[in-house]
Each structure stands twice: as structure tokens, then as C-alpha cells.
Design a protein around this motif. Structure first.
Motif, mmCIF file in Angstrom:
data_model
loop_
_atom_site.group_PDB
_atom_site.id
_atom_site.type_symbol
_atom_site.label_atom_id
_atom_site.label_comp_id
_atom_site.label_asym_id
_atom_site.label_seq_id
_atom_site.Cartn_x
_atom_site.Cartn_y
_atom_site.Cartn_z
ATOM 1 N N ARG A 1 71.347 27.212 41.596
ATOM 2 C CA ARG A 1 70.265 26.263 41.898
ATOM 3 C C ARG A 1 70.481 24.943 41.152
ATOM 4 O O ARG A 1 70.283 23.859 41.715
ATOM 5 C CB ARG A 1 68.912 26.873 41.522
ATOM 6 C CG ARG A 1 68.399 27.899 42.518
ATOM 7 C CD ARG A 1 66.957 28.257 42.246
ATOM 8 N NE ARG A 1 66.790 28.963 40.993
ATOM 9 C CZ ARG A 1 66.872 30.295 40.872
ATOM 10 N NH1 ARG A 1 67.097 31.039 41.941
ATOM 11 N NH2 ARG A 1 66.720 30.868 39.699
ATOM 12 N N ARG A 2 70.912 25.028 39.888
ATOM 13 C CA ARG A 2 71.174 23.804 39.117
ATOM 14 C C ARG A 2 72.294 22.991 39.755
ATOM 15 O O ARG A 2 72.222 21.767 39.857
ATOM 16 C CB ARG A 2 71.547 24.145 37.670
ATOM 17 C CG ARG A 2 70.400 24.656 36.830
ATOM 18 C CD ARG A 2 70.741 24.519 35.342
ATOM 19 N NE ARG A 2 72.038 25.094 35.020
ATOM 20 C CZ ARG A 2 72.226 26.351 34.612
ATOM 21 N NH1 ARG A 2 71.182 27.169 34.504
ATOM 22 N NH2 ARG A 2 73.439 26.790 34.329
ATOM 23 N N THR A 3 73.317 23.681 40.174
ATOM 24 C CA THR A 3 74.471 23.003 40.769
ATOM 25 C C THR A 3 74.094 22.295 42.056
ATOM 26 O O THR A 3 74.537 21.175 42.326
ATOM 27 C CB THR A 3 75.594 24.021 41.033
ATOM 28 O OG1 THR A 3 75.992 24.617 39.800
ATOM 29 C CG2 THR A 3 76.798 23.350 41.674
ATOM 30 N N GLU A 4 73.249 22.940 42.866
ATOM 31 C CA GLU A 4 72.863 22.358 44.147
ATOM 32 C C GLU A 4 71.962 21.128 43.975
ATOM 33 O O GLU A 4 71.896 20.271 44.858
ATOM 34 C CB GLU A 4 72.150 23.401 45.010
ATOM 35 C CG GLU A 4 73.094 24.504 45.490
ATOM 36 C CD GLU A 4 72.378 25.621 46.217
ATOM 37 O OE1 GLU A 4 73.036 26.376 46.951
ATOM 38 O OE2 GLU A 4 71.145 25.734 46.053
ATOM 39 N N LYS A 5 71.288 21.024 42.827
ATOM 40 C CA LYS A 5 70.416 19.881 42.577
ATOM 41 C C LYS A 5 71.182 18.661 42.061
ATOM 42 O O LYS A 5 70.678 17.551 42.125
ATOM 43 C CB LYS A 5 69.334 20.263 41.568
ATOM 44 C CG LYS A 5 68.312 21.243 42.091
ATOM 45 C CD LYS A 5 67.292 21.569 41.004
ATOM 46 C CE LYS A 5 66.260 22.572 41.522
ATOM 47 N NZ LYS A 5 65.256 22.920 40.475
ATOM 48 N N ILE A 6 72.380 18.887 41.551
ATOM 49 C CA ILE A 6 73.148 17.797 40.932
ATOM 50 C C ILE A 6 73.924 17.045 41.992
ATOM 51 O O ILE A 6 74.627 17.645 42.799
ATOM 52 C CB ILE A 6 74.117 18.351 39.863
ATOM 53 C CG1 ILE A 6 73.329 19.007 38.732
ATOM 54 C CG2 ILE A 6 74.993 17.234 39.312
ATOM 55 C CD1 ILE A 6 74.206 19.676 37.698
ATOM 56 N N GLU A 7 73.784 15.719 41.981
ATOM 57 C CA GLU A 7 74.581 14.864 42.858
ATOM 58 C C GLU A 7 75.779 14.349 42.075
ATOM 59 O O GLU A 7 75.632 13.834 40.982
ATOM 60 C CB GLU A 7 73.737 13.690 43.377
ATOM 61 C CG GLU A 7 72.615 14.104 44.307
ATOM 62 C CD GLU A 7 71.894 12.907 44.882
ATOM 63 O OE1 GLU A 7 72.321 11.775 44.590
ATOM 64 O OE2 GLU A 7 70.905 13.108 45.610
ATOM 65 N N GLY A 8 76.931 14.474 42.639
ATOM 66 C CA GLY A 8 78.146 14.042 41.934
ATOM 67 C C GLY A 8 78.808 15.207 41.221
ATOM 68 O O GLY A 8 78.659 16.371 41.596
ATOM 69 N N SER A 9 79.548 14.896 40.161
ATOM 70 C CA SER A 9 80.317 15.918 39.465
ATOM 71 C C SER A 9 79.402 16.889 38.727
ATOM 72 O O SER A 9 78.331 16.524 38.239
ATOM 73 C CB SER A 9 81.279 15.256 38.470
ATOM 74 O OG SER A 9 80.553 14.478 37.533
ATOM 75 N N VAL A 10 79.827 18.132 38.650
ATOM 76 C CA VAL A 10 79.076 19.191 37.991
ATOM 77 C C VAL A 10 79.745 19.504 36.656
ATOM 78 O O VAL A 10 80.937 19.834 36.624
ATOM 79 C CB VAL A 10 79.031 20.456 38.876
ATOM 80 C CG1 VAL A 10 78.279 21.568 38.172
ATOM 81 C CG2 VAL A 10 78.395 20.124 40.216
ATOM 82 N N PRO A 11 79.016 19.396 35.533
ATOM 83 C CA PRO A 11 79.628 19.629 34.214
ATOM 84 C C PRO A 11 80.317 20.984 34.088
ATOM 85 O O PRO A 11 81.389 21.083 33.497
ATOM 86 C CB PRO A 11 78.434 19.514 33.257
ATOM 87 C CG PRO A 11 77.459 18.625 33.974
ATOM 88 C CD PRO A 11 77.617 18.946 35.419
ATOM 89 N N LEU A 12 79.704 22.030 34.645
ATOM 90 C CA LEU A 12 80.298 23.357 34.559
ATOM 91 C C LEU A 12 81.663 23.389 35.239
ATOM 92 O O LEU A 12 82.646 23.893 34.687
ATOM 93 C CB LEU A 12 79.367 24.391 35.200
ATOM 94 C CG LEU A 12 79.932 25.817 35.344
ATOM 95 C CD1 LEU A 12 80.207 26.420 33.974
ATOM 96 C CD2 LEU A 12 78.989 26.690 36.160
ATOM 97 N N VAL A 13 81.733 22.838 36.443
ATOM 98 C CA VAL A 13 82.989 22.825 37.192
ATOM 99 C C VAL A 13 84.027 21.976 36.469
ATOM 100 O O VAL A 13 85.209 22.344 36.388
ATOM 101 C CB VAL A 13 82.755 22.312 38.617
ATOM 102 C CG1 VAL A 13 84.072 22.208 39.376
ATOM 103 C CG2 VAL A 13 81.787 23.228 39.359
ATOM 104 N N GLU A 14 83.618 20.831 35.935
ATOM 105 C CA GLU A 14 84.539 19.974 35.188
ATOM 106 C C GLU A 14 85.122 20.709 33.993
ATOM 107 O O GLU A 14 86.317 20.615 33.704
ATOM 108 C CB GLU A 14 83.827 18.701 34.727
ATOM 109 C CG GLU A 14 83.509 17.724 35.846
ATOM 110 C CD GLU A 14 82.855 16.462 35.322
ATOM 111 O OE1 GLU A 14 82.420 16.459 34.159
ATOM 112 O OE2 GLU A 14 82.789 15.477 36.076
#
Length: 627
Positions: free
Chosen positions: A573-586
Motif C-alpha cells: 500500500r505504501r509503495t502504491e501511494k508513492i509517485e516516483g522512485s521507491v526508497p525500498l526498491v532503490e
């Protein structure tokens, strides 16, 4: 349009441009207007649709919300087109010269401007480059109204006589004479406009994108046919004002004096980083006497000039070759003597040292930190080389990587000749063989030893990454040899390889639903999978993962991996709310090592299709919490 298609179109159009240049110029103007006409059509058509939608809102209340939404999207589309038309141009870099500190230069420029009937320069900038150029900065973007800049390099002026420098300046003025500069700037503005427009509208309309993809390179190719003839015309203008021999001497002096500066000034100066961590404080003050009077041995100068004359006109360079420019002037090449009084001395007088001091300070400010870091790096490399060489001399076993480091560091810090037997000893090492053969081939070709050709060919056949550099090395060898046919064929191969790299890069840059994804095809006990599993345990938001491999057309021997992450419901849910790069994925992309090039993709509602593909291939499952 590929590079090869672009070059073919340029070559097909060149006879037309040479035969009737003015008629050809009008065709380029017409093609440029076609681009503006298309933009105008887009704008008027979009505004017309907005008007229709507005009428529907006024006269029909049905589906009003949808109509307003559609109209808003069309207005955004129009705004992006209008925004792309405002092309910004950076002011060129350089120290602006005042009348007081360069009165003779200003007087010479004014005299040449009047003699040629050219527009005046608004600014004269002194640079640190071995070059001269004219730059037009449009005040109104696409609409023009240019401000003219003359850029002259201090090293160039110090290397030429006053007459030769005036020929160079007259050449630059020749580009402005007769509207060439204005027309060239207009051509450049159109190219920049379309590039910005393509960026603004990327992916919004397939038919618009198709027009962009055809029009932009087509316009560039057509305008290309005007640029080389304009160089000849600018040379002819300069020759009329000075003399054909003076212009020819200026052209010959450029490669000669530039090579002299490289060998007698820049190379010794840069090599000083090996001895001290403190960058030199007098870079350009030291350059002045070298640029004016230093000479290489006559055989070396003759060889430099011969090599410059052998060079072919590059397919993507608007400047003709030195050989063609001299032929157009009707003058032979010759080794040009050093000036008794340099143009820089004549133009700046006692202020020359002040200008050199200013460039000294500028160079020091820009390079101080990098110089110190380079010295520290070299110190570490020398220490490493000493350690490896000592162990090697004592017959102590070195790992494959250490043997490579020994050969590589020996080339950098001792000599290429000393490194050859060390690289050759790696021919029997499966992990280093290809790179070692390439290194030996490179060294031999740089020494004009034909034995390097076969080694380069072997390395290119086994490692596609070596092909671009290998082809360039071979082309340079044949150019020095004077084999124009072989050099031209290698240029074609380089263009084709660059096109192939473009296709491969495009293929590897995106993940699409239409692509085919396969399991990773690694053994279950593969160390690469173990590294991934261990790395993912540091991220509690990840409950599972699949490792896929995208099926490739180009360079399929180098896999492209896709690590698909299954997240906890909250993390998803957090990931879907973030626009642009995702800190976890980075963080995972940075810290979890894949077996090769690849993507790290979290499963969200936007890429549920990728999760579906992954779940259909249970053998691709590479990580699961608790397993």
C-alpha cells in the motif's frame, strides 16, 4: 532512422546540395516550415476540438463532466506544444574581453567585419580551448533575434601569427556573412524545438510520435548538406580578406601546434600528478612560451601533418577534412613555422600575462580537488603494484584477478612494453583470456604492429562489449597506415554497431507486457541465488521474490534479469501511494547483487501482469520468508 540510414540519406542528398546550393537551401526552408505547419495544425486542431467540447457543454448538459475532462486534457496537450516552442540557449562560456584590454583584437574584428559585410559581434569571449567559434544566442528562442558571440582560445592565438589568427576570425565571420549564420541558427532552433517537443509528448500519441521520428532526423539530414559547403565558403571568404596561403597555413598550423602543446605542455603537466598532490598554479603561464616557440623534431611534425591529411571527413562531422579544405583553396600543405610575434601578444600586449594569470587561477580552482584525489589514487596503485610485483618475483601464487591487476598496473606505471608478457601469460586463464588478448592487441595496434589485428578480432568475436573500442582501434591503425578503403569500411561497421547498440539499449530499458519472460535458468544451488536470498533477508517488507529473465533479440548471451518482489500488504500500500522512485526498491537495487544487468520491480496494482507471469513459473521463485 538508424545512423546507417542517416548517413546514406546524407550521401544521397549531397550531390543535389553541391549542384544547386541555393535551390537546395530553399528546400530545407520548406522542410523546416513543414515542421512548424504540423505544430500549428496540432494547436489549431486541438483548440478546435476544445471549442467543440465547449459548445457541447453549453448546448447539452449530458455527459458534461466527461466533456470538461476531455477539454482539460486537450488544453494540457496544447500547452505542452507551446512550451516546447520556447527553446532556451545557454550563454557560451568564456572570459569577456573589454575594449580596453583587447583594443587591437576589437580593431581587427571591426575591420574584418566591414570588409566581409558581416553582422557585428556583440561579445568577444576568450577561452582556454585550442579553438575558435561563432555562437548565436537567440534572445527570443524560436523567433530568433540573435546575439553574436566570437569565441577565441588563448592557446590558439598564442600559436598563430596575427595574419593567421585574422584568417581564422574571418572564417568565423564568413559563417555570418550572407545570412549563413542566421540560417544555421534557425536550423538549429528547429532541431532543438522538435527534440523538446518529442520529450514533452513522449508516448501520448502514436501517430504524432511516428511523425516526430520521421521528421526530426530527416530535417537534420537535409540541413546537413548545407553545412560542409558553408565551411568551404567561409574559408574562401577568409582567403579573400587575407590570402589563400595565409588561410591554408592557419589550417595546417592547427593540428601541428595542437599536437605540440599536447606533447610538450599538457602531457608533462598532467604527469606531474604522479609526483605531487598539489596542482600547478601556473598552467597557462607555462603554456604561453610553449605555444609560441616550442617545436617538435621536423620528422615528427611531418608525420603529424601527413596523418592529418590522411584523415577522412567523419560522417557525422560538418567540417570537411583538411585535405579537402586545402584542395578547395588551391594550396599545398606545409609545416608552418612558429610565429615571431604571436597573435595573442599582438592583440593583448602587456595584458597577456594578466589574462594568463586569470586562467591559471580558474584552472586551479576547477582541478585542485580532482588533482589531489588522483595523486592519492596513484599512490595506492603504486603501493599495490609494488606488493604484487614483489609476490610475483618471489614465485608466490597470485589469484586470477591479482595477475590481471599486476599487468594492468604495470602498463599504467611502468610501460606498455613491460606489461605485454604479463598480459600474454593470462591467455591461458579462462577468466581473463579475452580481456588479455584485447589488451595485447590494443598495445600492438597503438604501436602500429599488425599482429594486434587478429587479437582484437578474437576478443570482439567473444565479447560484444569489446567491439566498439576494437573497431575504433582498427580504424585508427588503417588511417595511420594510409589505407583509406579499410578505414572507411571500418567506419561503416562502427555505424552499424552503434545502431545495434541503440536497439539493444532500447530493448533493455523497459519492461512491457508484450515481452517474453522466462525463469532465470540458474542452478538451484547457484551462488548468485544464495547472494540474492541473503540480501533480501535484510528487508522484512519483502516476503517473497521471483527471478525472471527477459527474452532478448540483441546480445542474448548477456541476460537481462527481473527481480520481482512480493511485499507485505502494508508495504505494498505504501509503495502504491508513492509517485516516483521507491526508497525500498532503490535500497534493494543498490545492495542486493543480481547475476547481471537487470531490474528490481515490486508487485503493485500497476504491474499485476508481471506478478501473474511470475506465478505461472514456480521454478523462478528464488526467495520466500521462512523457506
Amino acid at each position: 532512422m538508424t545512423r546507417e540510414e542517416f548517413v546514406a540519406l546524407v550521401e544521397r542528398l549531397r550531390p543535389m546540395a553541391d549542384a544547386k546550393p541555393e535551390a537546395y537551401r530553399w528546400r530545407v526552408r520548406a522542410l523546416g516550415l513543414l515542421g512548424y505547419g504540423f505544430i500549428l495544425l496540432l494547436i489549431l486542431g486541438s483548440l478546435g476540438l476544445v471549442g467543440v467540447l465547449a459548445a457541447l457543454v453549453i448546448f447539452s448538459h449530458r455527459a458534461a463532466v466527461l466533456v470538461i475532462k476531455g477539454g482539460w486534457l486537450l488544453l494540457i496537450f496544447v500547452w505542452r506544444i507551446l512550451k516546447s516552442l520556447w527553446v532556451t540557449f545557454e550563454r557560451p562560456e568564456g572570459r569577456e574581453l573589454t575594449q580596453a584590454e583587447a583594443a587591437p583584437l576589437y580593431a581587427a574584428v571591426d575591420r574584418l567585419t566591414k570588409a566581409l559585410g558581416a553582422p557585428r559581434f556583440h561579445h568577444i569571449l576568450l577561452t582556454t580551448e585550442f579553438n575558435a567559434a561563432v555562437v548565436q544566442q537567440p534572445r527570443l528562442g524560436v523567433l530568433g533575434w540573435p546575439r553574436n558571440f566570437l569565441l577565441v582560445g588563448l592557446p590558439l592565438l598564442q600559436s598563430l601569427t596575427t595574419e593567421q589568427a585574422e584568417a581564422v576570425i574571418a572564417h568565423e565571420l564568413g559563417h555570418l556573412r550572407g545570412g549563413h549564420g542566421k540560417f544555421g541558427a534557425w536550423v538549429y532552433r528547429i532541431s532543438q524545438t522538435w527534440k523538446q517537443l518529442m520529450d514533452q509528448l513522449d508516448g501520448q500519441s502514436s501517430w504524432v510520435a511516428q511523425f516526430f521520428q520521421w521528421y526530426s532526423p530527416t530535417f537534420d539530414a537535409w540541413s546537413y548538406g548545407l553545412r560542409r559547403p558553408e565551411e568551404f565558403e567561409a574559408d574562401a571568404s577568409a582567403a579573400r580578406i587575407t590570402s589563400p596561403r595565409t588561410m591554408a597555413d592557419a589550417l595546417c598550423a592547427v593540428p601541428l601546434r595542437n599536437a605540440t602543446l599536447d606533447r610538450l605542455h599538457w602531457e608533462p603537466l598532467i604527469s606531474g600528478v604522479k609526483q605531487t598532490a598539489t596542482a600547478p598554479t601556473n598552467t597557462f603561464s607555462r603554456l604561453l612560451p610553449v605555444a609560441k616557440t616550442a617545436r617538435l623534431p621536423l620528422p615528427d611534425e611531418e608525420a603529424i601533418l601527413t596523418q592529418a591529411l590522411a584523415a577522412e571527413t567523419d560522417s557525422f562531422d560538418t567540417h570537411p577534412s583538411l585535405r579537402d579544405r586545402l584542395a578547395a583553396l588551391g594550396q599545398p600543405a606545409r609545416v608552418v613555422p612558429a610565429p615571431e610575434v604571436s597573435a595573442a601578444e599582438a592583440f593583448f600586449g602587456s595584458g597577456l600575462t594578466v589574462l594568463a594569470d586569470a586562467f591559471d587561477a580558474q584552472w586551479l580552482e576547477q582541478n585542485r580537488d580532482a588533482w589531489a584525489q588522483r595523486y592519492a589514487d596513484l599512490e595506492a596503485q603504486r603501493a599495490r603494484l609494488t606488493d604484487l610485483a614483489d609476490r610475483y618475483a618471489r614465485n608466490r601464487a597470485l589469484t586470477s584477478e591479482e595477475r590481471w591487476q599486476l599487468a594492468d598496473l604495470t602498463e599504467d606505471h611502468v610501460s606498455a612494453e613491460a606489461s605485454l608478457p604479463l598480459f600474454q601469460a593470462l591467455f591461458t586463464d579462462p577468466a581473463q583470456e579475452v580481456a588479455a588478448r584485447f589488451a595485447v592487441g590494443r598495445i600492438l595496434l597503438n604501436q602500429d604492429d599488425a599482429d594486434g589485428l587478429a587479437l582484437i578480432d578474437t576478443a570482439m568475436a567473444r565479447d560484444p562489449n569489446a567491439r566498439a573500442v576494437g573497431l575504433a582501434l582498427k580504424q585508427g591503425y588503417y588511417q595511420r597506415l594510409g589505407d583509406r578503403t579499410a578505414a572507411q569500411q571500418l567506419e561503416i561497421e562502427q555505424i552499424r554497431h552503434a545502431d545495434l547498440l541503440d536497439l539493444a539499449t532500447a530493448e533493455r530499458s523497459v519492461l512491457q507486457k508484450t515481452d517474453t519472460y522466462l525463469p532465470h535458468n540458474l542452478p538451484a544451488d547457484s551462488p548468485d541465488l544464495l547472494i540474492i536470498r541473503r540480501g533480501l533477508t535484510d528487508y522484512p517488507d519483502v516476503v517473497g521474490a521471483w527471478l525472471l529473465s527477459k527474452q532478448l533479440v540483441h546480445f542474448a548471451e548477456k541476460p537481462l534479469y527481473v527481480l520481482v518482489l512480493e511485499l507485505t500488504p502494508e508495504a505494498k500500500r505504501r509503495t502504491e501511494k508513492i509517485e516516483g522512485s521507491v526508497p525500498l526498491v532503490e535500497a534493494i537495487a543498490k545492495n542486493v547483487e543480481l547475476p547481471g544487468e537487470g531490474f528490481v520491480v515490486p508487485v503493485t496494482k500497476d504491474n499485476a501482469w508481471l506478478e501473474k507471469i511470475a506465478r505461472q513459473q514456480p521454478e523462478a521463485r528464488c526467495y520466500e520468508v521462512g523457506v
